[in-house]
Design an enzyme around this catalytic site. Structure first.
Site, mmCIF file in Angstrom:
data_model
loop_
_atom_site.group_PDB
_atom_site.id
_atom_site.type_symbol
_atom_site.label_atom_id
_atom_site.label_comp_id
_atom_site.label_asym_id
_atom_site.label_seq_id
_atom_site.Cartn_x
_atom_site.Cartn_y
_atom_site.Cartn_z
ATOM 1 C CG ASP A 196 0.680 -2.255 6.180
ATOM 2 O OD1 ASP A 196 -0.291 -2.431 6.945
ATOM 3 O OD2 ASP A 196 0.596 -1.605 5.125
ATOM 4 C CB CYS B 207 -3.837 3.269 -1.556
ATOM 5 S SG CYS B 207 -5.101 4.509 -1.302
ATOM 6 C CG HIS C 187 -1.892 1.006 1.378
ATOM 7 N ND1 HIS C 187 -1.618 2.286 1.792
ATOM 8 C CD2 HIS C 187 -3.214 0.969 1.144
ATOM 9 C CE1 HIS C 187 -2.739 2.986 1.815
ATOM 10 N NE2 HIS C 187 -3.731 2.214 1.422
ATOM 11 C CD GLN D 155 -6.681 -4.602 4.172
ATOM 12 O OE1 GLN D 155 -7.609 -5.288 4.619
ATOM 13 N NE2 GLN D 155 -6.889 -3.402 3.656
ATOM 14 C CE LYS E 119 -7.246 -0.431 6.247
ATOM 15 N NZ LYS E 119 -7.992 0.070 5.114
HETATM 16 N N1 C6P Z 1 -6.228 0.314 2.718
HETATM 17 C C1 C6P Z 1 -8.029 -0.078 1.158
HETATM 18 O O1 C6P Z 1 -9.109 0.188 0.633
HETATM 19 P P1 C6P Z 1 -5.111 3.706 6.971
HETATM 20 O O2 C6P Z 1 -5.689 4.485 5.842
HETATM 21 O O3 C6P Z 1 -3.952 4.431 7.618
HETATM 22 O O4 C6P Z 1 -6.125 3.219 7.953
HETATM 23 O O5 C6P Z 1 -4.528 2.353 6.332
HETATM 24 C C2 C6P Z 1 -3.599 2.427 5.298
HETATM 25 C C3 C6P Z 1 -3.301 1.061 4.787
HETATM 26 C C4 C6P Z 1 -2.034 0.536 4.963
HETATM 27 N N2 C6P Z 1 -1.719 -0.709 4.573
HETATM 28 C C5 C6P Z 1 -2.616 -1.498 3.963
HETATM 29 C C6 C6P Z 1 -2.209 -2.885 3.572
HETATM 30 C C7 C6P Z 1 -3.904 -1.022 3.736
HETATM 31 O O6 C6P Z 1 -4.789 -1.824 3.143
HETATM 32 C C8 C6P Z 1 -4.258 0.278 4.142
HETATM 33 C C9 C6P Z 1 -5.620 0.837 3.856
HETATM 34 C C10 C6P Z 1 -7.583 0.704 2.360
HETATM 35 O O7 C6P Z 1 -7.301 -0.989 0.744
HETATM 36 C C11 C6P Z 1 -7.776 2.166 2.190
HETATM 37 S S1 C6P Z 1 -6.736 2.857 0.934
#
Ligand code: C6P
Length: 418
Positions: A210, A375, A132, A213, A236
């Site tokens: 990270d 993203c 991401h 997910q 999430k």
């Molecule tokens: N992915 C998706 O629709 P935040 O925005 O900080 O809560 O998470 C960022 C982020 C970082 N790593 C991974 C693997 C992610 O999937 C995400 C967030 C969402 O896939 C929103 S772009």
């Protein structure tokens, strides 16, 4: 084709669904909501919504500051959430749990403190093509300033990482950090972070995982994985937006300089200089997101009450079912590994229908999916795609919703390819 009736499921999904008020509304006037955009953000159970409401009605005040009953109540609720999160991911100490706004902020914190203090010209850090943007851009910003090199592990045709390349770099390059997604938000690939961490440590490199997910979907034990940093987002995992977590090993966090300066993160301030508070407060400058953190604590209660092993087993069953049903649709391509190696995500293209058009038509049937690059632009460049459609599942999705998606895909094709 099998349905949920022929599969033994670990819990009653109808009982789970009863906990989520939003799932019972009509999406448009006449169609019920089928929410398949869980990788972007999850829905919230009543227990979380009510906890936030109760916090504001009964306990709202600033934390760690006031000498009055309400401030004590707010502090207790906020610090109580830290204890719950510690237990949830099995961190060794509550001091290793830093509250942030989410995964993005957690990774930026590591880049701007540990990275700024430790990375120099000549150093190498390893990320991957499937990351991401939150796990690419903070490092690029820092690399432009500090002059270190970022290498990206390629993705193989089956949607897994080319680990031979990664392990080769660990043998031959001056690698200081490996920063990798536990689960890809597009391919769903579950990366072997325990093995990656072991190999990185043998090479003297630190590891950041990270977990945006993974933590919502599978049991995560940070001590077993042994990564130095682990980042995730509350929204999430049935929690509110505005609260996330950076886990870090205590000795590493102790040695790191603070990032943001302000109230609560200091021990003493004089006009000549300042000293820092103990962990975790050194990294929590200013008034934190108290209500979201309290809500996150209740989200943890909720998930632990069901059991992450059961949630994971349910999601594996529904993902397998979804992949089987999607495979029946001619002209549809799903990206990423097979269900046994995959999180609850199916990113796909459907003939030459633009994913945005598809998502818009599916929305008229009440079905919410995401379309775009999610993203993860470098991954889409690698796949030679501008965009994919993505259905992502969570503990409350039903097999009937998967069937409704498949039916809607056939109708959408008729509408969009006339
Ligand atoms: N992915 C998706 O629709 P935040 O925005 O900080 O809560 O998470 C960022 C982020 C970082 N790593 C991974 C693997 C992610 O999937 C995400 C967030 C969402 O896939 C929103 S772009």
């Amino acid at each position: 084709m099998s349905t949920s009736e022929s599969i033994t499921l670990p819990y009653s999904v109808e009982a789970i669904r009863a906990d989520f008020p939003i799932l019972h509304q009509m999406h448009h006037d006449d169609v019920p909501l089928i929410y398949l955009d869980n990788a972007a953000s999850s829905q919230k159970p009543a227990i979380v919504i009510e906890a936030i409401d109760a916090y504001y009605r009964q306990s709202n005040a600033n934390v760690h500051r006031g000498i009055h009953k309400l401030s004590d109540a707010a502090t207790e609720a906020y610090e109580g959430a830290r204890l719950k999160v510690r237990k949830f991911i099995n961190a060794g100490s509550k001091r290793e749990i830093i509250f942030t706004r989410g995964t993005t902020e957690s990774i930026n914190l590591v880049a701007q403190t540990w990275g700024r203090a430790n990375l120099e010209p000549g150093d190498v850090i390893i990320s991957t093509v499937m990351e991401h943007h939150a796990n690419i851009v903070p490092w690029q910003i820092l690399a432009a300033e500090k002059g270190f090199t970022i290498r990206y592990v390629p993705v193989l045709p089956d949607g897994t990482l080319d680990l031979d390349v990664l392990y080769g770099w660990l043998r031959t390059e001056p690698v200081k950090l490996v920063t990798v997604a536990h689960v890809s938000n597009v391919l769903g690939t579950v990366n072997p972070v325990e093995e990656i961490t072991r190999r990185a440590h043998e090479a003297g490199a630190k590891v950041l995982v990270d977990g945006a997910q993974s933590v919502p979907h599978l049991p995560v034990d940070v001590q077993t994985i042994d990564a130095d940093f682990f980042a995730f987002s509350g929204h999430k995992m049935v929690g509110p937006t505005g609260a996330g977590v950076l886990y870090g090993k205590r000795d590493i966090l102790e040695a790191m300089p603070p990032w943001m300066g302000g109230g609560d993160m200091i021990a003493r301030v004089t006009l000549e200089g300042s000293t820092w508070n103990d962990l975790p407060y050194k990294f929590e400058a200013g008034t934190p997101a108290i209500a979201p953190v309290v809500g996150l604590g209740y989200a943890v209660d909720y998930l632990m009450g069901i059991g992450m092993d059961k949630i994971h087993a349910y999601e594996q069953a529904i993902t397998q079912y979804a992949l089987d049903r999607l495979a029946e649709v001619t002209g549809l391509t799903v990206y990423g590994p097979e269900a046994s190696q995959k999180g609850a995500v199916a990113a796909f293209t459907f003939q030459d229908i633009h994913p945005h058009d598809l998502a818009q038509v599916l929305d008229t049937f009440g079905i919410a999916i995401r379309a775009g690059h999610h993203c993860a632009m470098p991954l889409h460049t690698h796949l030679k795609l501008n965009a994919t459609a993505r259905a992502s599942f969570y503990l409350y999705n039903t097999f009937a919703e998967v069937d409704a998606l498949i039916d809607a895909l056939y109708i959408s094709r008729r509408k969009l390819t006339l």
